[in-house]
Enzyme design. Sequence first.
Site, short mmCIF file in Angstrom:
data_model
loop_
_atom_site.label_atom_id
_atom_site.label_comp_id
_atom_site.label_asym_id
_atom_site.label_seq_id
_atom_site.Cartn_x
_atom_site.Cartn_y
_atom_site.Cartn_z
N ARG A 174 14.27 53.06 56.44
CA ARG A 174 13.91 52.53 57.76
C ARG A 174 12.76 51.52 57.71
NH1 ARG A 174 16.58 56.75 58.17
NH2 ARG A 174 15.37 57.28 56.34
N THR A 175 11.67 51.89 57.05
CA THR A 175 10.47 51.04 57.15
C THR A 175 10.74 49.69 56.49
OG1 THR A 175 9.21 53.08 57.01
CG2 THR A 175 7.98 51.04 56.82
N LYS B 216 3.30 46.57 33.89
CA LYS B 216 2.46 46.14 32.75
C LYS B 216 1.01 46.54 32.95
CE LYS B 216 5.21 41.93 32.76
NZ LYS B 216 5.07 40.53 33.15
N ARG C 20 3.96 50.01 50.88
CA ARG C 20 4.09 51.48 50.82
C ARG C 20 3.70 51.90 49.41
NH1 ARG C 20 8.99 55.11 52.93
NH2 ARG C 20 7.85 54.65 54.83
N HIS D 1 0.76 56.65 58.36
CA HIS D 1 1.94 55.78 58.48
C HIS D 1 1.87 55.11 59.86
CE1 HIS D 1 5.84 54.12 58.08
NE2 HIS D 1 6.53 55.18 57.69
N1 CP Z 1 10.37 56.95 58.77
C1 CP Z 1 10.29 56.39 57.54
O1 CP Z 1 9.21 56.04 57.07
O2 CP Z 1 11.49 56.30 56.90
P1 CP Z 1 11.69 55.63 55.46
O3 CP Z 1 11.00 56.51 54.46
O4 CP Z 1 13.19 55.58 55.27
O5 CP Z 1 11.08 54.27 55.49
#
Ligand code: CP
Length: 307
Positions: free
Chosen positions: A54-55, A83, A104, A132
């Site tokens: 999703r993100t 590396k 991320r 998040h």
């Molecule tokens: N909600 C969310 O962060 O989903 P993903 O891990 O698929 O990005």
Amino acid sequence: MLKGRHLIDPMDFTVEEFDEIFKLADEIIENPEAFSEVCRGKLLATLFYEPSTRTRFSFEAAMLRLGGKVIGFSEPNSSSTAKGESIADTIRTVGCYTDIAVMRHPKEGAPKVASIYSPIPVINAGDGGHQHPTQTLTDLLTIRSLRGNLSNLTIGLCGDLKFGRTVHSLIKAMSRYENNKFILISPKELKAPDYIIKEVLEKNHIPYKEVEKIEDAVGELDILYMTRVQRERFFNEEDYIRLKDSFILNGEKMKQAKKDMMVLHPLPRVNEIAYEVDKDERAFYFTQAKYGMYVRMALIAKLLGVR
Ligand code: CP
């Protein structure tokens, strides 16, 4: 003024700044065509050191729908991280080529480190079991759009409250709106961390209680926010297996809920929501995923200062 800022923690932006983003998201939802060229000539970098559906896809879709372009990696071993390059050097380099970066990372604080060295805005797309913030923007836009308000709500958070970064960010953000109450539903081993209980809830005199079963709370809730047990953050597989099926929301439990309770989930789901719940009109988790793209369109536009 949001132009040029980083978003690492939900508290980096005020309630008024959140509202600015939501208002722009509303405009985009109303008339997406009007925004289809606003990022022409701009480039988004997606630096994903952990898996995502999703993100990453919603950020990429958001930038493409704004008329911009995207480069990046979803597998850090394909970059010079393999590396031994540091986060600081990676972001300095990426900042030479692009206008905004989304990161991320499994290590808590990594996007914060990147923001310190970055010449371009950095957005935290999830750092370990910490925060998040763009999931929180998604959650708040969903609640605001479908319920009309972000205040006077009893919010149940269920599942892995220890490692669930979406829960930590959501509690922080929703604590700033008036008269919200929290019911934290988890086994003892997966309770919310002290920095959330003591520093956010208790310090701000926000009402909350902790229970161990969905049935102990579901009848009181306006929102039920389900989360999966975060397998990747456990130190041993035995603990994960013991706890993974602690909570399953099913049709029987939904019968005890209010007629207008909203079921949300940041997704991915493992088995904490039975598939039979998907057809319940109170299940909004896929609608929520769609709002995630619109709110990220608004966020990118604001941080780049385009209109
Ligand atoms: N909600 C969310 O962060 O989903 P993903 O891990 O698929 O990005």
